[in-house]
Write an enzyme that holds these catalytic residues in place. Structure first.
Site, short mmCIF file in Angstrom:
data_model
loop_
_atom_site.label_atom_id
_atom_site.label_comp_id
_atom_site.label_asym_id
_atom_site.label_seq_id
_atom_site.Cartn_x
_atom_site.Cartn_y
_atom_site.Cartn_z
CB CYS A 1 46.05 34.94 34.90
SG CYS A 1 44.84 36.10 35.24
CB CYS B 1 45.81 38.19 38.53
SG CYS B 1 43.99 38.13 38.20
CG HIS C 1 40.81 36.18 37.49
ND1 HIS C 1 41.84 35.67 36.88
CD2 HIS C 1 39.70 35.91 36.52
CE1 HIS C 1 41.68 35.01 35.98
NE2 HIS C 1 40.26 35.07 35.42
CD GLU D 1 44.54 36.21 41.60
OE1 GLU D 1 45.60 35.56 41.16
OE2 GLU D 1 43.71 36.17 41.08
#
Length: 167
Positions: free
Chosen positions: A83, A86, A53, A55
């Site tokens: 999410c 993260c 991801h 992040e």
């Protein structure tokens, strides 16, 4: 506010990199003392891992650059609400502030479904700002999915035509 816009534009540039390689266009930058210390964009499909991801990639780069897993004094800018994974990493890394472009009502954990970032049951809470360049961040995602659906439909039609079926 001008600073938030400046760095959200940088996060949007990261999102554009994801779109160029066919990934969902989510981008992230981490800023410390007025400098970008970590950048990331979504690469789950190209790296074949759930962990890629935007992040998490940016947090990893910032930690390496600053030489510490604690990112106190840092602000994370992300085009789409984080999410649960993260958000947990943001809390664990002690990031002070998160700036979100657009919210994610289906999977967001910075206020949409849950608010992990500001849950006072954890030992760290994050200052949260939302809606910075919301229209641009939303449009990038919407355009990506409109184009993806069109490509998928064209591929299905071509496959049917190749088989001699009525498209």
């Amino acid at each position: 506010m001008d600073t938030d816009i400046k760095y959200m534009r940088a996060a949007l540039k990261e999102a554009a990199k994801a779109a160029l390689i066919g990934e969902v266009p989510i981008g992230c930058v981490i800023v410390c003392d007025g400098k970008i210390v970590g950048r990331g964009y979504n690469r789950r499909n190209t790296k074949h891992t759930t962990l890629a991801h935007a992040e998490l990639i940016a947090i990893d780069k910032a930690s390496r650059k600053l030489g510490d897993w604690r990112l106190e004094g840092c602000t994370l800018y992300v085009t789409l609400e984080p999410c649960q994974m993260c958000s947990g990493a943001i809390v664990q890394s002690r990031i002070d502030r998160v700036v979100v472009g657009t919210m994610n009502p289906k999977a967001g954990c910075a206020g949409s479904i849950l608010n992990i970032l500001q849950d006072d049951r954890f030992n760290h809470q994050v200052e949260l700002t939302t809606g910075i360049l919301k229209e641009e961040c939303t449009a990038v995602l919407q355009d990506f999915f409109v184009n993806l659906r069109a490509r998928n439909k064209a591929a299905r039609m071509a496959e049917k035509a190749e088989k001699g079926e009525n498209p």
